[in-house]
Scaffold this motif. Sequence first.
Motif, PDB file in Angstrom:
ATOM      1  N   GLY A 116      13.904   7.942 -43.976  1.00 49.93           N
ATOM      2  CA  GLY A 116      13.862   7.204 -45.468  1.00 49.93           C
ATOM      3  C   GLY A 116      13.639   5.597 -45.271  1.00 49.93           C
ATOM      4  N   ALA A 117      13.578   5.210 -46.370  1.00 45.43           N
ATOM      5  CA  ALA A 117      13.276   3.624 -46.684  1.00 45.43           C
ATOM      6  C   ALA A 117      14.500   2.970 -46.756  1.00 45.43           C
ATOM      7  CB  ALA A 117      12.398   3.300 -47.798  1.00 45.43           C
ATOM      8  N   SER A 118      15.790   3.627 -47.294  1.00 50.46           N
ATOM      9  CA  SER A 118      16.860   2.923 -47.192  1.00 50.46           C
ATOM     10  C   SER A 118      17.733   2.833 -45.796  1.00 50.46           C
ATOM     11  CB  SER A 118      17.723   3.820 -48.100  1.00 50.46           C
ATOM     12  OG  SER A 118      17.403   3.996 -49.388  1.00 50.46           O
ATOM     13  N   PRO A 119      18.350   1.876 -45.580  1.00 55.19           N
ATOM     14  CA  PRO A 119      19.091   1.642 -44.441  1.00 55.19           C
ATOM     15  C   PRO A 119      19.950   2.738 -44.031  1.00 55.19           C
ATOM     16  CG  PRO A 119      19.386  -0.160 -45.838  1.00 55.19           C
ATOM     17  CD  PRO A 119      18.635   0.652 -46.686  1.00 55.19           C
ATOM     18  N   TYR A 120      19.926   3.245 -43.032  1.00 55.50           N
ATOM     19  CA  TYR A 120      20.765   4.251 -42.138  1.00 55.50           C
ATOM     20  C   TYR A 120      21.791   3.725 -41.339  1.00 55.50           C
ATOM     21  CZ  TYR A 120      20.991   8.970 -39.891  1.00 55.50           C
ATOM     22  OH  TYR A 120      21.692   9.782 -39.680  1.00 55.50           O
ATOM     23  N   TYR A 121      23.096   3.918 -41.829  1.00 59.09           N
ATOM     24  CA  TYR A 121      24.338   3.451 -41.440  1.00 59.09           C
ATOM     25  C   TYR A 121      24.999   4.126 -40.333  1.00 59.09           C
ATOM     26  CZ  TYR A 121      23.957   0.644 -45.688  1.00 59.09           C
ATOM     27  OH  TYR A 121      23.375   0.062 -46.594  1.00 59.09           O
ATOM     28  N   MET A 122      25.542   3.429 -39.481  1.00 62.29           N
ATOM     29  CA  MET A 122      26.245   3.710 -38.206  1.00 62.29           C
ATOM     30  C   MET A 122      27.589   3.021 -38.220  1.00 62.29           C
ATOM     31  SD  MET A 122      24.967   3.449 -34.298  1.00 62.29           S
ATOM     32  CE  MET A 122      25.808   4.097 -33.079  1.00 62.29           C
ATOM     33  N   GLU A 123      28.678   3.572 -38.265  1.00 59.07           N
ATOM     34  CA  GLU A 123      30.079   3.120 -38.295  1.00 59.07           C
ATOM     35  C   GLU A 123      30.213   2.492 -36.919  1.00 59.07           C
ATOM     36  OE1 GLU A 123      31.787   2.583 -41.285  1.00 59.07           O
ATOM     37  OE2 GLU A 123      30.190   3.565 -42.334  1.00 59.07           O
ATOM     38  N   VAL A 124      31.058   1.701 -36.916  1.00 57.68           N
ATOM     39  CA  VAL A 124      32.055   1.280 -35.717  1.00 57.68           C
ATOM     40  C   VAL A 124      32.843   2.372 -35.199  1.00 57.68           C
ATOM     41  CG1 VAL A 124      33.553  -0.432 -34.561  1.00 57.68           C
ATOM     42  CG2 VAL A 124      31.695  -1.181 -36.179  1.00 57.68           C
ATOM     43  N   PRO A 125      32.732   2.950 -33.888  1.00 57.63           N
ATOM     44  CA  PRO A 125      33.653   4.053 -33.412  1.00 57.63           C
ATOM     45  C   PRO A 125      34.986   3.510 -33.809  1.00 57.63           C
ATOM     46  CG  PRO A 125      32.523   2.791 -31.607  1.00 57.63           C
ATOM     47  CD  PRO A 125      31.942   2.292 -32.945  1.00 57.63           C
ATOM     48  N   GLU A 126      36.004   4.391 -34.103  1.00 60.83           N
ATOM     49  CA  GLU A 126      37.434   4.380 -34.573  1.00 60.83           C
ATOM     50  C   GLU A 126      38.095   3.552 -33.279  1.00 60.83           C
ATOM     51  OE1 GLU A 126      41.346   6.585 -35.960  1.00 60.83           O
ATOM     52  OE2 GLU A 126      39.318   7.645 -35.712  1.00 60.83           O
ATOM     53  N   PHE A 127      38.057   4.055 -31.828  1.00 61.98           N
ATOM     54  CA  PHE A 127      38.757   3.443 -31.039  1.00 61.98           C
ATOM     55  C   PHE A 127      38.334   1.975 -30.586  1.00 61.98           C
ATOM     56  CE2 PHE A 127      35.088   5.018 -28.881  1.00 61.98           C
ATOM     57  CZ  PHE A 127      34.611   4.007 -27.812  1.00 61.98           C
ATOM     58  N   LEU A 128      37.170   1.501 -31.426  1.00 63.59           N
ATOM     59  CA  LEU A 128      36.713   0.136 -30.972  1.00 63.59           C
ATOM     60  C   LEU A 128      36.837  -0.583 -32.504  1.00 63.59           C
ATOM     61  CD1 LEU A 128      33.351   0.691 -29.007  1.00 63.59           C
ATOM     62  CD2 LEU A 128      35.618  -0.543 -28.297  1.00 63.59           C
ATOM     63  N   THR A 129      37.420  -0.314 -33.269  1.00 60.55           N
ATOM     64  CA  THR A 129      37.920  -0.807 -34.710  1.00 60.55           C
ATOM     65  C   THR A 129      39.169  -1.981 -34.415  1.00 60.55           C
ATOM     66  OG1 THR A 129      39.091   0.921 -35.291  1.00 60.55           O
ATOM     67  CG2 THR A 129      36.979   0.737 -36.185  1.00 60.55           C
TER      68      THR A 129
END
Length: 306
Positions: A116-129
């Motif tokens: 799609g044209a909208s940004p595709y999000y990827m969260e910071v992994p929990e163990f690296l927050t």
Amino acid sequence: MSPTLFVLQLLNGLQLGVLLFLMAAGLTLVFGIMSFVNLAHGSMYMMGAFFAASLYNYTGSFILAAVLLVPAMIALGLAVEWIALRKLYQRDHLDQVLATFGLILFFNELARMIWGASPYYMEVPEFLTGAVNLFGIRYPKFRLLIIGSGLLVALGCYVLIHRTRIGMLIRAGASNRTMVGALGINIVLLNSMVFALGAVLAGMAGLLAGPIMSVQAGMGEPVLILTMVVIVIGGIGSIRGAFYAALIVGVVDTLGRTLLPSVLRTMFERSTADIAGPALASMMIYLLMAFVLAIKPQGLFPVHNT
């Protein structure tokens, strides 16, 4: 600017620098060593970011996504090299530019069709927050991971190019492809391996950039421009030059965007400084490139063939 903020921005500059090195290392192998102008290298970065985000969102494991990304980028790199680029190695650079520019358009449209044209999000992994304490300064764990990963890749590239038989063949092929082929080395296979390695490095840069940037179609072109600047400053074909130049560009760009507006406010009216500061800051790395080319046209760390 307070010393704490200065150190934080310096670390951010190093983080940007190692991301640029991951891109520059792969492009240096393809552009500098194989003498192939690959404008589609930024598309490999974009596809790596999309692959990584999809794998991470599907598996829920950042580590597993990183492991699966490697064969995915090898397959993509080999497919692009075999289908579109292999017949262009002996062609004029203009043909290579036109062909790889076409690949940019193709991959951008492919990404829009799939994700799609909208940004595709990827969260910071929990163990690296969260953040870690560095001499009284708290800095995000994930950004430290990016810095550490870039340093490990730099070490790995040095060992590969200068301490292994494959690296010897790559350097020999860069100096005299005809002679290497005459000695019985499969230069076509060697080129494919180099291109696949470049795709993997670009994909890893996309993996690390995904959680801190929006993953979207067209994200590869701005990074590609910065990567070209890095290669020109460091010296075409020089992995060592790409590493040092990437760190220099990352630090200059980050500190320039932070410090220059503040410095201009002490010299001009605030409204003028707020307008001129960001504009001049965005030009600093290009001015740096022009200065380097004026005094050292071969770059700061050119390759010396012996």
